[in-house]
Every structure is written in C-alpha cells, then in structure tokens.
Scaffold this active site. Structure first.
Site, PDB file in Angstrom:
ATOM      1  N   GLU A  26      33.332  51.414  45.092  1.00 46.27           N
ATOM      2  CA  GLU A  26      34.450  50.365  45.074  1.00 46.27           C
ATOM      3  C   GLU A  26      35.651  51.322  45.279  1.00 46.27           C
ATOM      4  OE1 GLU A  26      36.277  49.596  41.910  1.00 46.27           O
ATOM      5  OE2 GLU A  26      35.054  50.296  40.112  1.00 46.27           O
ATOM      6  N   VAL A 107      34.458  45.306  41.349  1.00 38.73           N
ATOM      7  CA  VAL A 107      32.862  45.339  41.311  1.00 38.73           C
ATOM      8  C   VAL A 107      32.490  43.940  41.920  1.00 38.73           C
ATOM      9  CG1 VAL A 107      30.754  45.264  39.945  1.00 38.73           C
ATOM     10  CG2 VAL A 107      32.608  46.956  39.441  1.00 38.73           C
ATOM     11  N   ASP A 139      39.479  35.502  28.923  1.00 39.17           N
ATOM     12  CA  ASP A 139      39.172  36.479  29.805  1.00 39.17           C
ATOM     13  C   ASP A 139      37.817  37.123  30.027  1.00 39.17           C
ATOM     14  OD1 ASP A 139      39.620  38.605  31.553  1.00 39.17           O
ATOM     15  OD2 ASP A 139      41.439  39.525  30.682  1.00 39.17           O
ATOM     16  N   ALA A 142      34.913  38.542  36.494  1.00 38.31           N
ATOM     17  CA  ALA A 142      34.324  37.920  37.529  1.00 38.31           C
ATOM     18  C   ALA A 142      32.921  38.901  37.811  1.00 38.31           C
ATOM     19  CB  ALA A 142      35.185  37.780  38.904  1.00 38.31           C
ATOM     20  N   LYS A 160      33.433  48.710  30.384  1.00 42.41           N
ATOM     21  CA  LYS A 160      34.787  49.727  29.804  1.00 42.41           C
ATOM     22  C   LYS A 160      35.009  49.491  28.032  1.00 42.41           C
ATOM     23  CE  LYS A 160      37.315  48.475  33.330  1.00 42.41           C
ATOM     24  NZ  LYS A 160      36.690  48.605  34.599  1.00 42.41           N
TER      25      LYS A 160
HETATM   26  N1  PSU Z   1      35.434  51.347  36.732  1.00 42.64           N
HETATM   27  C1  PSU Z   1      36.342  52.221  36.376  1.00 42.64           C
HETATM   28  N2  PSU Z   1      37.804  52.228  36.545  1.00 42.64           N
HETATM   29  C2  PSU Z   1      38.270  50.913  37.174  1.00 42.64           C
HETATM   30  C3  PSU Z   1      37.067  49.874  37.354  1.00 42.64           C
HETATM   31  C4  PSU Z   1      35.732  50.056  36.903  1.00 42.64           C
HETATM   32  O1  PSU Z   1      35.955  53.395  35.714  1.00 42.64           O
HETATM   33  O2  PSU Z   1      39.375  50.657  37.240  1.00 42.64           O
HETATM   34  C5  PSU Z   1      37.572  48.749  37.889  1.00 42.64           C
HETATM   35  C6  PSU Z   1      36.383  47.715  38.699  1.00 42.64           C
HETATM   36  O3  PSU Z   1      36.957  47.511  39.993  1.00 42.64           O
HETATM   37  C7  PSU Z   1      36.241  46.463  37.983  1.00 42.64           C
HETATM   38  C8  PSU Z   1      37.543  46.082  37.318  1.00 42.64           C
HETATM   39  O4  PSU Z   1      35.519  45.477  38.841  1.00 42.64           O
HETATM   40  O5  PSU Z   1      37.987  47.414  36.964  1.00 42.64           O
HETATM   41  C9  PSU Z   1      37.744  45.221  36.506  1.00 42.64           C
HETATM   42  O6  PSU Z   1      38.579  44.286  36.314  1.00 42.64           O
HETATM   43  P1  PSU Z   1      38.959  43.010  35.718  1.00 42.64           P
HETATM   44  O7  PSU Z   1      38.453  43.303  34.087  1.00 42.64           O
HETATM   45  O8  PSU Z   1      40.348  42.760  35.857  1.00 42.64           O
HETATM   46  O9  PSU Z   1      37.820  42.068  36.027  1.00 42.64           O
HETATM   47 MN    MN Z   2      39.998  39.317  33.471  1.00 45.86          MN
END
Ligand code: PSU
Ligand code: MN
Length: 305
Positions: A26, A107, A139, A142, A160
């Site tokens: 990604e 992702v 929140d 997706a 995370k």
């Molecule tokens: N893994 C990491 N760092 C990142 C991400 C994943 O080590 O920045 C990214 C991925 O692209 C994941 C996104 O889809 O963070 C999630 O964002 P959100 O929580 O806004 O859905």
């Molecule tokens: Mn979000």
C-alpha cells in the site's frame, strides 16, 4: 473497460502472465504513515525484500486518473514527498479517478486494486480497525468491511495500537473474516507482540496458511483473510510505555478536534515525537517483517494453484 481505470507496470503484467507470485503493497503508509526520508527508504526496501523472496512487488497508488499497480522509483518519490497526495479508501476511488487526482491507497483501496489486478496477497503494517470511543464516534476503519468483501490475504502486525483491539476482533468475527496468527496464538498489537487477546488459529508455516487460503476461496467464500504476524522480538517496544504515549496522543487529538481520515496519521506522527522516534523504528521493522512473510505466502500459494 477495466483497463481504462487500471494500469499494471510492465513488471507486474509480466509476472501475472507467467503466473508468478505477486505481493501488493500500500502507499498510505508512504504518504501519510511515515515521515520523509524513512518513507521512501522503506517503500524501496519493501520491494527489495519481496524480490529477494522470489515474488514481484506491486505498490499501489492512484495517479493521473488511473489505479496504478506497480510503480516506478520516481512515482514512489512523488508519493513520499508530494504535499498534495490524498488518502484514498474504497469510497474515495471514483471521484479521485474522475478528477484525475493523485492519491495514496489505504488497506481497503489497495485490496480493491490488488483484486482487480488478480493479486492475492498484500502486506501492510497494521490494518485500521475500531477506534477507541467508537461507541460514540462510529469511527470504524473501512479496512474491516473491505476484508469482509474482497478476496485478498492481508499480512499485518495486528491492528494499530491506537485502536480498540478487543472491539476490532469482535467486528472481524461478526464480518466472518478469518484471523490467523503466524507462529502465535494471540493477536499482536502492532508495536508489541502480545495484546493478550487469544486467536482461534495459530499457523506454523506458509504452507499451512496457503492451504487454508485456498480452502476458503475454493469454497467460494467471499472476502479476505487477515494474517497476524507479530513484530520481531528484538524490535518490540515496552507495552506500558506504548499505552502511556497512546493515551497522551489520543488526548491531544481530542483536544484539537482531529477526526476522520486525519486521525490515524496524526496519532502515528505524535507517537513518533513522544517516543523520540522509537515507534517509527518499530513500524519500519514490522512492515518489513510483513513484506517477507507475504512474499513467502504468495510464492507458496502460486505453487498450490
Ligand atoms: N500501517 C502502518 N501505517 C499506516 C497504515 C497502515 O504501519 O499508516 C495505514 C493503512 O493504509 C490503513 C490506514 O488502511 O492506515 C488506516 O486508516 P484509517 O484508520 O483512517 O482507516
Ligand atoms: Mn476512520
């Protein structure tokens, strides 16, 4: 029709034609998850690791109105340094394509691109999940609903640490997404190896994983698979320290009204500063570890099919 929107690099197109193993990577982690120059170094290192394991890397982004699968070095540089790079999840793709804009893919969007390109395995750092306080904010990344829909196996180091991990696992269970631990019986917590949350299936090697992936898709079950690969022991951070800085970063995000797609990048950046770069080092180590495992799974899977 599809080709109007999708462009494979020559290297990826060749690997596809030869039925060789390919690993999708990604780009949100490059544009929004890591600082420059570590982001560019890591993007290049991940591609190198995948090649070393005998697979072809396919970094995904949206550039000039097309979903691009497999990028040139200059394009990786652009994603690593560009100020006007958007963050694209599933819902952002149509407008970004129609407007000819530039975006890094999360992702969820990378899974969609991988599937369009016929790629079955994808490596990231940590997936998005259910945020803490989601009972109020709603929140939920997706990434989770994408895993329920799109048939790609995603290798990650857990969700995370900024997230609510028990709720993330509950949500994945509801969606019917298989979650397998690679040589672990507990869900990893990104910067640390053990969230304390048990997993039902511990997989010992790539062959076991590849066979189970094949069983799911042979049955025509829709959706992806999450393979949880803990950060290597020598790179793991102290759990109490991580919890402390995560609480601090979440408090700051709340005070500053950071929401939506800006929240995750804000938190990752604050953790890096609050730990003097320790979370950054851990993030680099775990994502490389995931690229290696993803490549091994892709190679094994390509021999089974
Ligand atoms: N893994 C990491 N760092 C990142 C991400 C994943 O080590 O920045 C990214 C991925 O692209 C994941 C996104 O889809 O963070 C999630 O964002 P959100 O929580 O806004 O859905
Ligand atoms: Mn979000």
């Amino acid at each position: 029709m599809k080709d109007e929107y999708l462009k494979l690099s020559p290297e990826v197109a060749r690997a596809r034609a030869d039925r060789k193993a390919i690993v999708a990577l990604e780009s949100t982690i490059i544009s929004h998850g890591l600082p420059y120059p570590e982001n560019l170094e890591t993007a290049l290192a991940l591609e190198g690791i995948v090649r070393q394991e005998g697979a072809t890397p396919a970094t995904v982004a949206i550039l000039a109105g097309r979903i691009r699968v497999g990028l040139e070095v200059e394009e990786l540089e652009l994603l690593a340094t560009g100020k006007d790079v958007l963050k694209a999840s599933r819902r952002d793709i149509p407008a970004i394509l129609a407007r000819g804009l530039r975006a890094a893919t999360t992702v969820s969007a990378t899974m969609i691109a991988a599937h369009l390109a016929g790629i079955k395995v994808f490596a990231t750092g940590g997936i998005g999940g259910v945020h803490r306080g989601a009972q109020q904010t709603f929140d939920v990344s997706a990434d989770l609903t994408e895993l329920a829909k799109t048939p790609v196996a995603v290798v990650c180091a857990g969700a995370k640490a900024i997230l609510d991990l028990p709720l993330t696992l509950e949500y994945l269970e509801t969606l019917g997404v298989p979650v397998w631990g690679y040589q672990t019986g507990v869900f990893p917590a990104f910067y640390t190896r053990d969230s304390g949350l048990p997993l039902d299936y511990r997989m010992e090697d790539e062959l076991e994983i590849a066979r189970a992936i094949q069983a799911k898709w042979d049955l025509g079950q829709e959706g992806g698979i999450l393979i949880a690969n803990p950060i290597p022991p020598q790179d793991e951070l102290d759990q109490t320290m991580v919890q402390g800085v995560v609480s601090q970063a979440l408090k700051e995000a709340d005070q500053q009204g950071i929401r939506g797609k800006h929240l995750t990048p804000f938190l990752l950046d604050r953790l890096k500063d609050l730990t003097g770069g320790l979370t950054l080092q851990a993030n680099l180590a775990l994502v490389k570890n995931n690229a290696r495992l993803a490549a091994r799974i892709a190679v094994t899977l390509s021999r089974l099919i």
